[in-house]
Design a protein around this motif. Structure first.
Motif, PDB file in Angstrom:
ATOM      1  N   GLY A   9       0.784  -1.225   0.000  1.00 33.23           N
ATOM      2  CA  GLY A   9       0.000   0.000   0.000  1.00 33.23           C
ATOM      3  C   GLY A   9       0.817   1.276   0.000  1.00 33.23           C
ATOM      4  O   GLY A   9       0.252   2.365   0.128  1.00 33.23           O
ATOM      5  N   CYS A  10       2.130   1.174  -0.149  1.00 34.83           N
ATOM      6  CA  CYS A  10       2.985   2.372  -0.106  1.00 34.83           C
ATOM      7  C   CYS A  10       2.820   3.214  -1.367  1.00 34.83           C
ATOM      8  O   CYS A  10       2.415   2.718  -2.422  1.00 34.83           O
ATOM      9  N   ARG A  11       3.192   4.489  -1.269  1.00 35.85           N
ATOM     10  CA  ARG A  11       2.989   5.416  -2.382  1.00 35.85           C
ATOM     11  C   ARG A  11       3.952   5.168  -3.540  1.00 35.85           C
ATOM     12  O   ARG A  11       3.633   5.466  -4.693  1.00 35.85           O
ATOM     13  N   ASP A  12       5.156   4.651  -3.243  1.00 30.85           N
ATOM     14  CA  ASP A  12       6.132   4.413  -4.299  1.00 30.85           C
ATOM     15  C   ASP A  12       7.102   3.319  -3.853  1.00 30.85           C
ATOM     16  O   ASP A  12       7.016   2.815  -2.714  1.00 30.85           O
ATOM     17  N   LEU A  13       8.025   2.960  -4.727  1.00 28.75           N
ATOM     18  CA  LEU A  13       8.938   1.854  -4.442  1.00 28.75           C
ATOM     19  C   LEU A  13       9.856   2.174  -3.262  1.00 28.75           C
ATOM     20  O   LEU A  13      10.131   1.295  -2.440  1.00 28.75           O
ATOM     21  N   GLY A  14      10.343   3.414  -3.177  1.00 26.99           N
ATOM     22  CA  GLY A  14      11.219   3.767  -2.069  1.00 26.99           C
ATOM     23  C   GLY A  14      10.558   3.550  -0.716  1.00 26.99           C
ATOM     24  O   GLY A  14      11.164   2.976   0.199  1.00 26.99           O
ATOM     25  N   THR A  29      25.574  10.726  -5.321  1.00 30.86           N
ATOM     26  CA  THR A  29      25.762  10.583  -6.768  1.00 30.86           C
ATOM     27  C   THR A  29      24.457  10.300  -7.513  1.00 30.86           C
ATOM     28  O   THR A  29      24.468  10.111  -8.724  1.00 30.86           O
ATOM     29  N   GLY A  30      23.335  10.250  -6.791  1.00 27.78           N
ATOM     30  CA  GLY A  30      22.060   9.950  -7.435  1.00 27.78           C
ATOM     31  C   GLY A  30      21.790   8.466  -7.556  1.00 27.78           C
ATOM     32  O   GLY A  30      20.909   8.051  -8.310  1.00 27.78           O
ATOM     33  N   SER A  31      22.518   7.668  -6.801  1.00 23.75           N
ATOM     34  CA  SER A  31      22.304   6.234  -6.812  1.00 23.75           C
ATOM     35  C   SER A  31      21.818   5.766  -5.447  1.00 23.75           C
ATOM     36  O   SER A  31      21.909   6.488  -4.447  1.00 23.75           O
ATOM     37  N   ALA A  32      21.283   4.571  -5.413  1.00 19.16           N
ATOM     38  CA  ALA A  32      20.823   3.953  -4.176  1.00 19.16           C
ATOM     39  C   ALA A  32      21.461   2.577  -4.066  1.00 19.16           C
ATOM     40  O   ALA A  32      21.847   1.967  -5.071  1.00 19.16           O
ATOM     41  N   LEU A  53      11.728  -8.705  -6.632  1.00 17.64           N
ATOM     42  CA  LEU A  53      10.457  -8.292  -6.050  1.00 17.64           C
ATOM     43  C   LEU A  53      10.186  -6.825  -6.367  1.00 17.64           C
ATOM     44  O   LEU A  53       9.063  -6.461  -6.755  1.00 17.64           O
ATOM     45  N   CYS A  54      11.188  -5.977  -6.218  1.00 16.00           N
ATOM     46  CA  CYS A  54      11.008  -4.554  -6.522  1.00 16.00           C
ATOM     47  C   CYS A  54      10.674  -4.355  -8.001  1.00 16.00           C
ATOM     48  O   CYS A  54       9.807  -3.537  -8.348  1.00 16.00           O
ATOM     49  N   SER A  55      11.340  -5.086  -8.872  1.00 14.44           N
ATOM     50  CA  SER A  55      11.041  -5.002 -10.297  1.00 14.44           C
ATOM     51  C   SER A  55       9.606  -5.445 -10.569  1.00 14.44           C
ATOM     52  O   SER A  55       8.897  -4.842 -11.375  1.00 14.44           O
ATOM     53  N   TRP A  56       9.176  -6.490  -9.887  1.00  7.54           N
ATOM     54  CA  TRP A  56       7.806  -6.986 -10.054  1.00  7.54           C
ATOM     55  C   TRP A  56       6.799  -5.947  -9.569  1.00  7.54           C
ATOM     56  O   TRP A  56       5.769  -5.713 -10.217  1.00  7.54           O
ATOM     57  N   LEU A  57       7.076  -5.297  -8.465  1.00  3.79           N
ATOM     58  CA  LEU A  57       6.141  -4.326  -7.903  1.00  3.79           C
ATOM     59  C   LEU A  57       5.876  -3.155  -8.849  1.00  3.79           C
ATOM     60  O   LEU A  57       4.765  -2.623  -8.895  1.00  3.79           O
ATOM     61  N   ILE A  58       6.891  -2.743  -9.614  1.00  2.08           N
ATOM     62  CA  ILE A  58       6.704  -1.598 -10.519  1.00  2.08           C
ATOM     63  C   ILE A  58       6.520  -2.035 -11.972  1.00  2.08           C
ATOM     64  O   ILE A  58       6.299  -1.191 -12.850  1.00  2.08           O
ATOM     65  N   GLY A  59       6.616  -3.345 -12.239  1.00  3.56           N
ATOM     66  CA  GLY A  59       6.365  -3.860 -13.590  1.00  3.56           C
ATOM     67  C   GLY A  59       7.480  -3.603 -14.581  1.00  3.56           C
ATOM     68  O   GLY A  59       7.281  -3.726 -15.793  1.00  3.56           O
ATOM     69  N   ARG A  60       8.677  -3.275 -14.104  1.00  2.00           N
ATOM     70  CA  ARG A  60       9.825  -3.046 -14.982  1.00  2.00           C
ATOM     71  C   ARG A  60      11.088  -3.544 -14.295  1.00  2.00           C
ATOM     72  O   ARG A  60      11.237  -3.389 -13.072  1.00  2.00           O
ATOM     73  N   HIS A 107      16.366   7.208  -9.034  1.00  4.00           N
ATOM     74  CA  HIS A 107      15.067   7.637  -9.555  1.00  4.00           C
ATOM     75  C   HIS A 107      14.040   6.511  -9.535  1.00  4.00           C
ATOM     76  O   HIS A 107      12.825   6.764  -9.535  1.00  4.00           O
ATOM     77  N   TRP A 108      14.513   5.247  -9.505  1.00  6.64           N
ATOM     78  CA  TRP A 108      13.572   4.133  -9.455  1.00  6.64           C
ATOM     79  C   TRP A 108      12.770   4.130  -8.156  1.00  6.64           C
ATOM     80  O   TRP A 108      11.667   3.570  -8.093  1.00  6.64           O
TER      81      TRP A 108
END
Length: 348
Positions: free
Chosen positions: A88-93, A119-122, A147-154, A196-197
């Motif tokens: 139910g979170c608003r975004d992947l982060g 540097t803009g990375s995580a 799992l994270c890729s599955w949650l956002i479909g990419r 940014h992901w």
């Protein structure tokens, strides 16, 4: 498309937890139809079907989602509750932060972190010093990435992956497994990606989650979709071609299909720690092992179907890949399977 095969090093690592608990792993190997003798050969490989069977048997025998590999037991259902809590979170982060917090509630659980770099990375990492082996830490990074890729479909491209142990004998497996450059001897096990992901919205709902959880976590360990790497695109093209013809397309033909020059394709594969020749060998090797382990096709016919003009050439290649001959590999797999069925029949 032929399924990938899995190095015996991962099989041994997966058994460590059950062995520490005093569980007899031979019956588990028998149910998974994996000959125990294969575990003594560093070059041996098994199919994904065999690996999945063993994973499920170990899950059942240990009653632990970490298969006895962690400092504490992760009771069945823990991973599912973490997924429900994060959905139910608003975004992947936010979802990743909630998952990290969730596992932090369990004494002895893995020390997971999500770091933000200037540097803009995580970086997602496992800081726990897993005293027994590093297999669990590697699996956790793979599962979280997929799992994270599955949650956002990419598929989220990884910039790098690092591991808190020296290079193992099967170090060449890691580049293909993670789809990025890898390094060993780090202070922890983790992976880096573009920050940014983390702002990507979640697209999955409860119904989709229930379907995914029916196949988790093995489905996440073996999944390689959501966009995909260049190496996976090449491998898919080679595997598709092998289904219809023993002649595999050349690097130039594959490059033309991907609308890039041969030089660009070579460079991109090198960036993913592989090459066209390695992928071609891997596709043939995996198809050969699957054919020998799970089928009854005559070895000469299998060799011809895989593009070998002579049986001797196939035998030399198979020995180079696995350390044994096609006939010996089939005998061990099929013979042990038959003996396993006979033993189960005598026990019933």
């Amino acid at each position: 498309m032929p399924s990938r095969t899995i190095t015996v090093h991962h099989v041994r690592a997966m058994l460590h937890g059950a062995e520490r608990q005093g569980i007899d792993t031979v019956p588990l190997l028998r149910t998974a139809q994996i000959p125990p003798l294969l575990l003594g050969d560093d070059r041996a490989r098994i199919t994904e079907v065999q690996f999945a069977r063993l994973f499920r048997e170990l899950y059942r025998a240990t009653g632990d989602e970490f298969l006895g590999l962690g400092a504490a037991v992760s009771r069945p259902g823990t991973f599912a509750m973490m997924c429900h809590a994060s959905l139910g979170c608003r975004d992947l982060g936010a979802a990743m932060e909630r998952g990290v917090t969730f596992y932090g509630l369990f004494p002895g659980g893995p020390d997971l972190t999500l770091e933000h770099r200037d540097t803009g990375s995580a970086v997602f990492a496992v800081r726990n010093d897993l005293e027994h082996d590093y297999f669990l830490a590697e699996c956790l990074v793979i599962i979280w990435h997929r799992l994270c890729s599955w949650l956002i479909g990419r598929r989220i491209p990884l910039h790098w992956a690092e591991f808190g142990h020296p290079p193992p004998p099967h170090k060449d497996e890691y580049g293909l497994l993670f789809g990025c450059p890898v390094r060993f001897g780090a202070a922890r096990t983790g992976a880096g990606f573009d920050e940014h992901w983390l702002s990507a919205p979640l697209i999955r709902d409860e119904a989709a989650l229930e379907g995914m959880l029916e196949r988790a976590p093995f489905d996440l360990l073996s999944r390689r979709e959501y966009g995909t790497t260049v190496a996976e695109q090449v491998r898919r093209a080679l595997a598709r071609a092998l289904r219809t013809s023993p002649r595999l397309p050349s690097l130039g033909e594959i490059a033309a299909r991907l609308a890039v020059s041969p030089a660009t394709l070579r460079r991109r594969l090198a960036q993913e720690s592989t090459s066209y020749q390695q992928l071609k060998d891997a596709v043939r090797r995996d198809a050969a092992i699957a054919g020998l382990a799970e089928g009854t096709e005559p070895i000469a016919d299998l060799a011809a179907r895989l593009g070998f003009s002579e049986d001797t050439a196939f035998h030399r290649a198979f020995r180079r890949w696995t350390g044994t001959t096609p006939g010996a590999y089939r005998y061990e797999n099929r013979g042990y399977e038959i003996r396993g069925y006979e033993n189960r029949g005598q026990q019933s």
